[in-house]
Design a protein around this motif. Structure first.
Motif, PDB file in Angstrom:
ATOM      1  N   ASP A 246      -1.021 -40.296 -16.402  1.00 27.90           N
ATOM      2  CA  ASP A 246      -0.997 -40.800 -17.773  1.00 27.90           C
ATOM      3  C   ASP A 246      -1.433 -42.264 -17.767  1.00 27.90           C
ATOM      4  O   ASP A 246      -1.154 -42.997 -16.821  1.00 27.90           O
ATOM      5  N   SER A 247      -2.095 -42.676 -18.846  1.00 28.48           N
ATOM      6  CA  SER A 247      -2.631 -44.038 -18.848  1.00 28.48           C
ATOM      7  C   SER A 247      -1.580 -45.044 -19.286  1.00 28.48           C
ATOM      8  O   SER A 247      -0.685 -44.744 -20.064  1.00 28.48           O
TER       9      SER A 247
ATOM     10  N   SER B 210      -1.643 -45.675 -23.193  1.00 33.30           N
ATOM     11  CA  SER B 210      -0.907 -44.762 -24.058  1.00 33.30           C
ATOM     12  C   SER B 210       0.600 -44.942 -23.895  1.00 33.30           C
ATOM     13  O   SER B 210       1.350 -44.877 -24.876  1.00 33.30           O
TER      14      SER B 210
ATOM     15  N   GLU C   5      -4.527 -41.048 -25.349  1.00 39.89           N
ATOM     16  CA  GLU C   5      -4.152 -39.727 -24.835  1.00 39.89           C
ATOM     17  C   GLU C   5      -3.135 -39.063 -25.750  1.00 39.89           C
ATOM     18  O   GLU C   5      -2.475 -39.743 -26.527  1.00 39.89           O
ATOM     19  N   GLU C   6      -2.986 -37.748 -25.608  1.00 40.92           N
ATOM     20  CA  GLU C   6      -1.979 -36.975 -26.348  1.00 40.92           C
ATOM     21  C   GLU C   6      -2.106 -37.205 -27.855  1.00 40.92           C
ATOM     22  O   GLU C   6      -1.111 -37.406 -28.539  1.00 40.92           O
TER      23      GLU C   6
ATOM     24  N   GLY D 206      -8.973 -39.315 -25.557  1.00 43.80           N
ATOM     25  CA  GLY D 206      -8.255 -39.141 -24.298  1.00 43.80           C
ATOM     26  C   GLY D 206      -7.724 -37.719 -24.140  1.00 43.80           C
ATOM     27  O   GLY D 206      -7.847 -36.877 -25.033  1.00 43.80           O
ATOM     28  N   LYS D 207      -7.108 -37.460 -23.013  1.00 43.96           N
ATOM     29  CA  LYS D 207      -6.715 -36.092 -22.647  1.00 43.96           C
ATOM     30  C   LYS D 207      -5.617 -35.500 -23.541  1.00 43.96           C
ATOM     31  O   LYS D 207      -4.853 -36.233 -24.161  1.00 43.96           O
TER      32      LYS D 207
ATOM     33  N   SER E 271     -13.223 -34.538 -24.860  1.00 43.66           N
ATOM     34  CA  SER E 271     -12.004 -34.990 -24.192  1.00 43.66           C
ATOM     35  C   SER E 271     -11.996 -34.377 -22.796  1.00 43.66           C
ATOM     36  O   SER E 271     -12.801 -33.489 -22.491  1.00 43.66           O
TER      37      SER E 271
END
Lengths: 465, 203
Positions: free
Chosen positions: A312-313, A316, B17-18, B73-74, B99
């Motif tokens: 995970d970044s 984020s 992300e998410e 993002g993922k 993505s």
């Protein structure tokens, strides 16, 4: 050949295999509600199609309904128009509707099971991602989009790629004060918000077998929060005892015949899964989330991690903590909280309400706390009143409302103000989920009740004996 | 459904992300009973203040970034099954979302609405973000027939996976329902041959 429970049910519903390896899957039960169905009915009208098997679709109004004064017309015009549209569509296409005022109305994933419409071995869909709830009965149940709602209405089938199979085994005994909600929040924290993507999950193990049907539903309900399309649990005597005598369950001899068939619904010893995870119940504690996806969960007495999970970044992670107003490494215990929401398709069933009532009886919510309890259905509300739970809630200063999805997604007027923390028994802590700027902390009904009484985040294990 | 042709376009970067469907279209905007108009509220709470004023630091409010391609993002599209998320992205003008990872239900909803989810490797996703950062006018090519996504300036390309049936549907503008309706005989035959379930008559 050895088969998993998932494969047994899937294969029994296979109508055909399309080019490119897509399966045409027959759907036994279809639930619809006011938010994700209107455009599907419009699609039928545009193609001049009837509902193919109207008897296999059940409608209710839940997402967008007020939780006060349901006997009056809905005040909010757009909400009212959407709920009215559902009524018109059901009347035109011959679909049974449990709308506002009907004794069976309630959250779609609460009413299906409690009415005995949900049964082992079925395929069940609904335009709602928490349809996975029904998997607790040993059914393949999953959420779909509106185009697929239209497909099921028109053909009773869906075109799907068969997902991979995952088994999550939880063995051992839960400590007092630890609920099934904590099990699933723990699993999601371990596997991450995308850890189940591409899979259908079977939950197994002694800790799962020991759970009631309502507790099992809480687990299956949140399968989607780790990205899995659904989750299921092999039916057993607990399942059959729950179903016996329900409004739409088979009666007498027919029920016993059905039980004989349902007993064959288990994963054969030797059946293989694409992925297996194993956990110990003893490692699970009351859980809370600290971030903005359900994978960001910790044991209530642990500090927030100082860095994001692998993969995970940092951007984020930082954005998430900034939204929540928390710092890495900080503990949540003792944080003041002014909003508590007990409800949603995850935790609004009679057992949840009984647990909360048992805890708050003789106690009082902390000054300045707004604690709302929204029952999952008219049946749950009726039962709660019959047991005097409403009086317990009132005496403790909790606001007991009428059934609906309510502050889980803040579509109606039940919203949490911007910047405020809400300890919630619902399933999603996304940014703004409970209202623009609202900060959601997911927890079990017992933890939520204790937080309402304490006015801050507490470890409920210190409050139970 | 509109046929999906090769797309050449600049792209809008969203390196988060998410990104869940509640961010793409918050629940309070799901009260409409038609499919149109959701683009106005796409990313509503990231895009606008509560008084309706634009948040100037959000990428959709930055005129430098335009195009039919959204790069994110993922685990894009996690959360709710609301197809409104795909409608909102399409209504706003996006035809492609890139993505490194998509949530299942969103991916299906996107494909059912002619919005192509392009899954690339994390390293290539990083390269795409870098290309946009270096030059917001960077052009990209999405070739569905050959399943390739290309950074035009460097010529670097990656193939992306798509189910053959879905690909055929997109290229020809077919949808699942057309196909399922053609199977009516098989569906009725299935209903006849399967073991009677004693609960069938109860509803």
């Amino acid at each position: 050949m050895y088969k998993t429970l998932f494969d047994k049910i899937w294969d029994a519903h296979l109508v055909a295999i399309a080019e490119g390896g897509q399966d045409v899957l027959y759907i036994d039960r279809h639930f619809i509600h006011e938010v994700t169905s209107p455009q599907a009915f419009d699609g039928l009208r545009a193609r001049r199609l009837p509902v193919f098997r109207p008897g296999q679709t059940i409608a209710t109004a839940d997402h967008n309904v007020p939780t006060r004064n349901q006997h009056l017309p809905i005040q909010e015009l757009l909400s009212r128009s959407q709920v009215e549209k559902l009524g018109e569509n059901c009347a035109e296409f011959g679909v049974e509707l449990y709308g506002l005022g009907h004794p069976y109305q309630g959250i779609v994933h609460v009413i299906g099971p409690e009415l005995g419409i949900t049964q082992p071995g079925q395929t069940i869909v609904c335009g709602d991602s928490h349809t996975s709830t029904h998997g607790a009965f040993g059914a393949i149940a999953f959420g779909i989009g509106t185009s697929q709602v239209e497909q099921v209405l028109a053909t009773q089938c869906l075109l799907l790629k068969k997902p991979k199979r995952m088994r999550i085994t939880v063995d051992g005994h839960l400590a007092p004060g630890v609920l099934s909600k904590d099990i699933i929040l723990y699993i999601i924290a371990q596997l991450g918000a995308a850890g189940g993507t591409g899979y259908f999950v079977e939950y197994a193990g002694s800790a799962i077998r020991a759970l009631s049907m309502e507790a099992r539903m809480t687990i299956c309900n949140m399968s989607i929060e780790m990205g899995a399309r659904g989750g299921l649990i092999a039916p057993d005597d607990i399942t059959f005892d729950y179903l016996r005598g329900r409004a739409f369950a088979p009666e007498s001899d027919a029920f016993e015949t059905a039980v004989e068939q349902w007993r064959e619904l288990y994963s054969d010893p030797g059946a293989t899964f694409d992925l297996e995870h194993e956990f110990r119940a003893e490692n699970i504690a009351p859980m809370v989330t600290y971030g903005t996806n359900p994978g960001m969960g910790i044991r209530v007495n642990e500090p927030i991690p100082i860095a994001p999970a692998p993969g995970d970044s940092i951007t984020s992670f930082g954005k998430s903590l900034e939204y929540m107003g928390f710092n890495p490494g900080e503990k949540l215990l003792g944080k003041p909280v002014r909003y508590v929401f007990i409800g949603s398709c995850t935790n609004s069933r009679i057992e949840d309400l009984r647990l909360v009532a048992q805890f708050v009886k003789g106690k009082q919510k902390a000054p300045g706390v707004s604690a709302m309890i929204v029952p999952g259905s008219q049946q749950v509300a009726k039962q709660a009143k019959a047991e005097g739970l409403d009086a317990v809630f009132a005496a403790a200063g909790f606001d007991f409302r009428e059934p609906g999805c309510s502050a889980c997604l803040g579509m109606n007027e039940d919203k949490v103000p911007a910047g405020e923390y809400c300890v919630s028994t619902s399933n999603r802590n996304f940014e703004g989920r409970q209202g623009p700027g609202a900060r959601t902390i997911l927890a079990s009904p017992l933890t939520a009740a204790a937080v309402a009484v304490a006015g801050e985040i507490v470890d409920v294990r210190n409050w139970t004996n | 459904m509109e046929k999906f042709a090769t797309i050449r376009s600049t792209a809008v970067p969203l390196p988060i992300e998410e990104v869940d469907t509640d961010q793409i279209i918050p629940a309070r905007f799901l009260k409409a009973t038609t499919r149109e108009g959701f683009g106005d509220n796409l990313f509503r709470d990231w895009r606008f203040h509560s008084d309706g004023g634009a948040k100037t630091d959000f990428v959709l409010n930055n005129p430098l970034y335009q195009g039919k391609i959204l790069v994110a993002g993922k685990n894009f599209g996690c959360g709710s099954s609301r197809e409104h998320a795909a409608w909102a992205l399409g209504d706003y003008g996006f035809r492609v979302v890139v993505s490194s990872f998509f949530a299942d239900i969103f991916k299906g909803n996107a494909l059912n609405n002619g919005l192509l989810p392009v899954q690339v490797s994390p390293a290539f996703l990083h390269d795409i973000f870098m290309a946009i950062e270096e030059n917001p006018k960077s052009q990209f090519t999405v070739d569905l027939e050959n399943q390739t996504f290309t950074i035009n300036a460097s010529g670097r390309s990656e193939t992306f996976p798509i189910d053959p049936f879905r690909k055929m549907c997109l290229l020809n503008g077919y949808d699942d329902l057309d196909f399922l309706l053609s199977l009516r005989d098989k569906i009725e035959a299935y209903e006849l041959r399967r073991k009677p379930v004693p609960v069938e008559e109860t509803i």
